[in-house]
Design an enzyme around this catalytic site. Sequence first.
Site, mmCIF file in Angstrom:
data_model
loop_
_atom_site.group_PDB
_atom_site.id
_atom_site.type_symbol
_atom_site.label_atom_id
_atom_site.label_comp_id
_atom_site.label_asym_id
_atom_site.label_seq_id
_atom_site.Cartn_x
_atom_site.Cartn_y
_atom_site.Cartn_z
ATOM 1 C CE LYS A 22 -2.638 2.578 3.471
ATOM 2 N NZ LYS A 22 -1.499 3.352 3.979
ATOM 3 C CG ASN A 23 2.471 2.650 3.584
ATOM 4 O OD1 ASN A 23 1.282 2.924 3.436
ATOM 5 N ND2 ASN A 23 3.010 2.444 4.780
ATOM 6 C CB CYS A 116 -5.571 6.481 9.844
ATOM 7 S SG CYS A 116 -6.231 4.997 9.149
ATOM 8 N NE ARG A 121 -1.267 10.496 9.444
ATOM 9 C CZ ARG A 121 -1.501 9.402 8.744
ATOM 10 N NH1 ARG A 121 -2.710 8.903 8.701
ATOM 11 N NH2 ARG A 121 -0.544 8.800 8.079
ATOM 12 C CG ASP A 304 2.103 1.278 9.406
ATOM 13 O OD1 ASP A 304 1.775 2.175 10.198
ATOM 14 O OD2 ASP A 304 2.363 1.491 8.213
ATOM 15 N NE ARG A 396 -7.570 4.785 4.367
ATOM 16 C CZ ARG A 396 -6.685 5.391 5.130
ATOM 17 N NH1 ARG A 396 -7.019 5.805 6.314
ATOM 18 N NH2 ARG A 396 -5.455 5.599 4.709
HETATM 19 C C1 UD1 Z 1 4.019 6.638 6.406
HETATM 20 C C2 UD1 Z 1 3.124 5.447 6.172
HETATM 21 C C3 UD1 Z 1 2.482 4.987 7.478
HETATM 22 C C4 UD1 Z 1 3.532 4.763 8.566
HETATM 23 C C5 UD1 Z 1 4.457 5.972 8.673
HETATM 24 C C6 UD1 Z 1 5.602 5.732 9.626
HETATM 25 C C7 UD1 Z 1 2.387 5.927 3.942
HETATM 26 C C8 UD1 Z 1 1.276 6.289 3.039
HETATM 27 N N1 UD1 Z 1 2.105 5.833 5.221
HETATM 28 O O1 UD1 Z 1 3.182 7.685 6.828
HETATM 29 O O2 UD1 Z 1 1.789 3.777 7.214
HETATM 30 O O3 UD1 Z 1 2.883 4.576 9.792
HETATM 31 O O4 UD1 Z 1 5.009 6.310 7.392
HETATM 32 O O5 UD1 Z 1 6.316 4.603 9.233
HETATM 33 O O6 UD1 Z 1 3.500 5.660 3.509
HETATM 34 N N2 UD1 Z 1 5.719 14.366 10.869
HETATM 35 C C9 UD1 Z 1 5.858 15.709 11.164
HETATM 36 N N3 UD1 Z 1 5.866 16.596 10.133
HETATM 37 C C10 UD1 Z 1 5.765 16.217 8.842
HETATM 38 C C11 UD1 Z 1 5.633 14.843 8.543
HETATM 39 C C12 UD1 Z 1 5.608 13.939 9.580
HETATM 40 O O7 UD1 Z 1 5.943 16.093 12.319
HETATM 41 O O8 UD1 Z 1 5.787 17.085 7.967
HETATM 42 C C13 UD1 Z 1 5.682 13.385 11.973
HETATM 43 C C14 UD1 Z 1 4.327 12.694 12.041
HETATM 44 O O9 UD1 Z 1 3.398 13.452 12.780
HETATM 45 C C15 UD1 Z 1 4.692 11.390 12.720
HETATM 46 C C16 UD1 Z 1 6.075 11.095 12.178
HETATM 47 O O10 UD1 Z 1 6.587 12.340 11.696
HETATM 48 O O11 UD1 Z 1 4.761 11.572 14.097
HETATM 49 C C17 UD1 Z 1 6.109 10.062 11.083
HETATM 50 O O12 UD1 Z 1 5.437 10.534 9.965
HETATM 51 P P1 UD1 Z 1 5.785 10.079 8.479
HETATM 52 O O13 UD1 Z 1 6.981 9.194 8.453
HETATM 53 O O14 UD1 Z 1 5.768 11.282 7.617
HETATM 54 O O15 UD1 Z 1 4.532 9.205 8.137
HETATM 55 P P2 UD1 Z 1 3.717 9.174 6.796
HETATM 56 O O16 UD1 Z 1 4.638 9.328 5.642
HETATM 57 O O17 UD1 Z 1 2.535 10.064 6.864
#
Ligand code: UD1
Length: 417
Positions: A22-23, A116, A121, A304, A396
């Site tokens: 998915k990711n 989610c 986020r 996850d 999803r």
């Molecule tokens: C991706 C995965 C999700 C997984 C996560 C962590 C996808 C679609 N989803 O989510 O399944 O749980 O990686 O392995 O690939 N953060 C900030 N600022 C930002 C971006 C992130 O503070 O601009 C924080 C988030 O709040 C969170 C952490 O960084 O606490 C991890 O986020 P991130 O690695 O970006 O997760 P996703 O890419 O959204």
Amino acid sequence: MKKIVIDGGHTLSGTISIGGAKNSAVALIPAALLADGVSTIKNVPNITDRDALFDIVKHLNCDIEQNDSEIKIDTTNLKNILITQELSVRLRASYYFMGVLLGKYKRVEIYFPGGCNIGSRPIDLHLKGFKALGAKFTKRGHKYTIKATELHGADITLDFASVGATINIMFAAVYAKGRTVIHNAAKEVEIINIMDFLNQMGAKISGAGTDTIIIDGVTELHGTEIKVIPDRIEAGTYILMGALLGKDLKVSGIIPEHNGALFEKLTKMGVDFKIEDNIVTMNKTDHLKPIDVTTLVYPGFPTDLGQPMSVVLTQAEGVSTMEETIWENRVGHYPYLVKMGANIEVDKLKATIHGKTKLHGTEIHATDLRGGAALILAGLIADGTTSIFDIDYILRGYENIINKLTSVGAKIKIEEI
Ligand code: UD1
């Protein structure tokens, strides 16, 4: 509205084949828009997040041709128009259109993405990266306009190794003038899949899978072909199910190294499993040892899989802990496990789980995708009937989960309510 109904306690035997990640897929689909012409993406999982992305791609006037898990995206008539709130709130990964459209057209208008409910986020790291490349953004309500007269290479150090920010900066930098270096980049294996796709289009990127990614800007990208890697989280979910219910349950089509942290924990617990090539055979183990698990960025234990793992810990003999460190809100499933009979204390993001406890079927609600998968596992091991509501979260991200489980002996179905 629909619910999942499970009659618990049935052994799982046979083979479950793992689909595309998915990711990876949710980034590869937007990435196809960076190329001029037709790109083919193989092994795309059949999940509702995919359909939500298709609707955005079609809204941007691209053509999609679908043949089972193979899709072709033709960008010939692409129109860079506003991505409406109705389209973007359906999934978090709609933020990838920010990097893609900014990279290709130096301008994007999009509403803040959804996803989610596992934490606040933010996307500040994505925006900081775009800014370093020369873009400016304005925000009106939930609408972001990000634009640049020119994008240029930059040295960008992420405060946190965010998966989304790493990929989005790669997208925005691919057409930028000169060299971009992302320091403290996320190392998740999905990012290698994205790099391979972009490089096959003609991009010049190296270092994905390490904490330093280098992108040398190019002036054109052409359509190409890529295969989505196996979903290590889907695999991990079924592996955990096999640890509690398997009788020679085979989870096939995996890349074992991608689940290294999980196998390490299963070994510590004394779980009976055997890996041969890309298949792992799982057997139910009667005396599981308690362990401590902390979720970490890759290659650590994946956030996850923390929620499904917590269900396995309810069956270990003694006190285990599960600590979430990535997201602020991955604890929504615990009250439901307690309702089913688990003995769990939750202190902020750390759960102390006292095992082994019998679980009993009851009515419970999915609060997010992986928490929902955890509740399915709880229902599968519980006595009697479990009904899970709010199942859209689960659909999803897990393709054909009902059919896959039914085919190995689970008594699980979806009912209209
Ligand atoms: C991706 C995965 C999700 C997984 C996560 C962590 C996808 C679609 N989803 O989510 O399944 O749980 O990686 O392995 O690939 N953060 C900030 N600022 C930002 C971006 C992130 O503070 O601009 C924080 C988030 O709040 C969170 C952490 O960084 O606490 C991890 O986020 P991130 O690695 O970006 O997760 P996703 O890419 O959204």
